[in-house]
Design a protein around this motif. Structure first.
Motif, PDB file in Angstrom:
ATOM      1  N   ASN A 353     -50.975  18.825 -44.076  1.00  0.00           N
ATOM      2  CA  ASN A 353     -51.180  17.744 -43.604  1.00  0.00           C
ATOM      3  C   ASN A 353     -49.996  17.397 -42.827  1.00  0.00           C
ATOM      4  O   ASN A 353     -49.532  16.878 -41.896  1.00  0.00           O
ATOM      5  CB  ASN A 353     -51.572  16.427 -44.409  1.00  0.00           C
ATOM      6  CG  ASN A 353     -50.796  16.155 -45.569  1.00  0.00           C
ATOM      7  OD1 ASN A 353     -50.159  17.063 -46.065  1.00  0.00           O
ATOM      8  ND2 ASN A 353     -51.036  15.082 -46.270  1.00  0.00           N
ATOM      9  N   THR A 354     -48.759  17.647 -43.667  1.00  0.00           N
ATOM     10  CA  THR A 354     -47.430  17.320 -43.001  1.00  0.00           C
ATOM     11  C   THR A 354     -47.181  18.294 -42.129  1.00  0.00           C
ATOM     12  O   THR A 354     -46.502  18.232 -41.078  1.00  0.00           O
ATOM     13  CB  THR A 354     -46.241  17.700 -44.114  1.00  0.00           C
ATOM     14  OG1 THR A 354     -46.643  17.180 -45.665  1.00  0.00           O
ATOM     15  CG2 THR A 354     -45.095  17.287 -43.967  1.00  0.00           C
ATOM     16  N   ALA A 357     -48.817  16.763 -38.780  1.00  0.00           N
ATOM     17  CA  ALA A 357     -48.158  15.604 -38.486  1.00  0.00           C
ATOM     18  C   ALA A 357     -46.807  15.969 -37.768  1.00  0.00           C
ATOM     19  O   ALA A 357     -46.748  15.197 -36.707  1.00  0.00           O
ATOM     20  CB  ALA A 357     -47.959  14.737 -39.699  1.00  0.00           C
ATOM     21  N   ARG A 360     -47.587  17.055 -34.269  1.00  0.00           N
ATOM     22  CA  ARG A 360     -47.684  15.962 -33.477  1.00  0.00           C
ATOM     23  C   ARG A 360     -46.555  15.371 -32.893  1.00  0.00           C
ATOM     24  O   ARG A 360     -46.452  15.186 -31.705  1.00  0.00           O
ATOM     25  CB  ARG A 360     -48.641  14.870 -33.886  1.00  0.00           C
ATOM     26  CG  ARG A 360     -50.174  15.392 -34.200  1.00  0.00           C
ATOM     27  CD  ARG A 360     -50.920  14.223 -34.765  1.00  0.00           C
ATOM     28  NE  ARG A 360     -52.186  14.772 -35.423  1.00  0.00           N
ATOM     29  CZ  ARG A 360     -52.440  14.811 -36.485  1.00  0.00           C
ATOM     30  NH1 ARG A 360     -51.354  14.654 -37.602  1.00  0.00           N
ATOM     31  NH2 ARG A 360     -53.602  15.098 -36.980  1.00  0.00           N
ATOM     32  N   LEU A 377     -42.835   9.092 -41.149  1.00  0.00           N
ATOM     33  CA  LEU A 377     -44.121   9.379 -41.829  1.00  0.00           C
ATOM     34  C   LEU A 377     -44.208   8.834 -43.191  1.00  0.00           C
ATOM     35  O   LEU A 377     -43.377   8.980 -44.071  1.00  0.00           O
ATOM     36  CB  LEU A 377     -44.273  10.820 -41.716  1.00  0.00           C
ATOM     37  CG  LEU A 377     -44.474  11.519 -40.199  1.00  0.00           C
ATOM     38  CD1 LEU A 377     -44.651  12.900 -40.427  1.00  0.00           C
ATOM     39  CD2 LEU A 377     -45.263  10.667 -39.402  1.00  0.00           C
TER      40      LEU A 377
END
Length: 510
Positions: A353-354, A357, A360, A377
């Motif tokens: 997930n990191t 992110a 992005r 974040l």
């Protein structure tokens, strides 16, 4: 424990049946023909793991000309050698544990029930094959991404060589991920060992298995193989597993492994390995005491290192080191302003997930003059033992180091009605707020479904929602997520002790 170099890139293993053949056709198609290269690409991405795929697809969807370079398999470790295959086996292990515990739920389990390890591995391959369809080479090509299989090496500040084919770029993203780190143990290489890149190729369940390393990977697979029926040992050089987590959470993991029959060796170091009578003999040292044990297989799970070697980063003027990986600022820019990095190759938090992110962020900052910072974040993560350990935000120790006053609200899972009904009442919900406010600083959850539960706290933190507001939000009843609301209710009760509350009570009693 001292480390040697990174694990060697595994050779392509022959397909293990039709499902594995489908996965390989999706992630590393034989005879793939690279498209004619453009004179210059607006974004060139090196590495097609979670970060690289996220960036390439997001940029291509916005009409950007994208080149994506992968030297091994699309999907990276997460799909092929990590999250997806491990979680499918963990699910099988959980089912076996539930079957052994069936009598506590009023079910009459058979006196003997079998376990088919090859069938469990086939199920794992069906799952990875199914998930591989989304990011298949053909799908990426249909989306307009120019996909090149090969080894990328920088040949200048704005050029990359892919097996002799030069590619120019305006902006580039390095997303090569990480590789297994190997302990420097005499005799280990000669005796043979498993890593996360090879353990999922097993066809026969080991009668006995030593796991070296008590981090997330080591704990997860040690528990799974113990539940499969292997005699499983785990050796960890520190006094508790999961050294980053809070002590009570780490202790619960240790207790859970022991209940599943894992032989635990904490404060222990493997000092030597040799072969004897067809078995691997391992020498363990703990507090000056030396012992030996015989096992069929050894799994190293001591951690991962950024995959930076072989990129010729010097030619591009990109600063890096072998331990921390590529050096980036808070906008994920490298020392070359044309080049960014994302994911495991540059971040301390090595999670899928990191990685996604951060990718992005790179797309916004590199292509659209964005100024989003990585430090903004809110990053949750989870270790998928049983019970799971999930965390988001600051630990109490970190908050105190920053001189932030902290108040903690803890609810044991044995006080949560649904957890009691489910027979899953090991664990707790622990939420930290800034003292005197309801601002959530962080949280740790230990529960069977902690990974699902942590998401609501992560959302609250990202949206600036305080713990008091969570108390006023209605939760479905009964759910294990009620533990979060109970912690929020505890916060509201604590506010009753304030001077303003005392005045309010006196006014009501007038």
């Amino acid at each position: 424990m001292p480390l040697t170099s990174l694990a060697a890139l595994p050779a392509r293993v022959p397909p293990r049946g039709a499902d594995d053949a489908e996965r390989l056709d999706n992630v590393s198609p034989a005879g793939w023909r690279s498209p004619p290269p453009r004179p210059v690409y607006e974004l060139l991405v090196i590495g097609a793991g979670p970060a690289g795929l996220m960036a390439a697809r997001a940029a291509a969807a916005l009409g950007v000309h994208v080149a994506l370079v992968e030297r091994h398999q699309l999907g990276g470790v997460s799909l092929n050698d990590g999250c997806i295959p491990s979680k499918s086996l963990i699910r099988t292990g959980r089912l076996l544990a539930d079957m052994r515990n069936a009598v506590n739920f009023g079910a009459l389990a058979p006196a003997e029930f079998g376990f088919d390890f090859p069938a469990a591995m086939r199920r794992m391959r069906r799952i990875t094959a199914r998930i591989s369809r989304t990011d298949s080479a053909m799908n990426l090509a249909r989306e307009g991404i120019h996909l090149f299989f090969g080894t990328a090496r920088f040949s200048g500040a704005d050029t990359v060589d892919v097996d002799g084919l030069p590619l120019r770029f305006r902006k580039a993203l390095i997303a090569t991920g990480s590789r297994s780190a190997l302990p420097d143990i005499p005799g280990l290489a000669e005796a043979g060992f498993l890593t996360n890149e090879t353990v999922f190729d097993l066809q026969v369940l080991p009668h006995s298995l030593l796991v070296i390393g008590g981090g997330p990977l080591g704990c997860e697979l040690a528990q799974a193989f113990a539940r499969f029926g292997s005699r499983t040992l785990i050796s960890h050089s520190e006094p508790l597993f999961l050294p980053r987590e809070e002590r009570d959470a780490a202790q619960m993991v240790s207790d859970a492994l022991a209940r599943d029959g894992v032989e635990i060796h904490l404060n222990s170091t493997v000092t030597k390995v040799w072969m004897e009578g067809g078995h691997k003999v391992v020498e363990l040292v703990s507090d000056g005491n030396t012992a030996t044990t015989r096992v069929d297989d050894i799994l190293t799970g001591i951690g991962r290192m950024p995959a930076v070697l072989g990129l010729n980063l010097e030619a591009a003027g990109v600063a890096y080191d072998a331990v921390a990986g590529i050096h980036v600022d808070d906008f994920l820019r490298t020392s070359n302003p044309r080049i960014y990095a994302a994911g495991d190759v540059c971040l301390a938090h090595q999670y899928t997930n990191t990685a996604q992110a951060s990718a992005r962020i790179v797309v916004r900052n590199a292509l659209f003059f964005g100024r989003q910072r990585m430090s903004t974040l809110t990053i949750p993560w989870c270790t998928y033992t049983d019970p799971e350990v999930a965390h988001v935000g600051l630990y109490v120790k970190e908050a105190r180091q920053r001189r932030i006053p902290v108040k903690t609200f803890t609810v044991p899972m044995h006080d949560v009605n649904r957890a009691i009904a489910d027979g899953e009442d090991d664990g707790f919900v622990k939420i930290h707020v800034r003292e005197g406010t309801d601002k959530i600083l962080g949280a740790t959850i230990v529960a069977r479904h902690a990974g699902e539960m942590i998401n609501s706290i992560s959302l609250a933190m990202a949206a600036g929602i305080g713990l008091g507001t969570l108390a006023n939000a209605m939760h479905a009843y009964p759910t294990q997520g009620e533990g979060i609301r109970q912690a929020a209710d505890a916060y509201l009760r604590s506010r009753l002790a304030t001077p303003w509350s005392a005045l309010a009570r006196r006014w009501l009693r007038r």
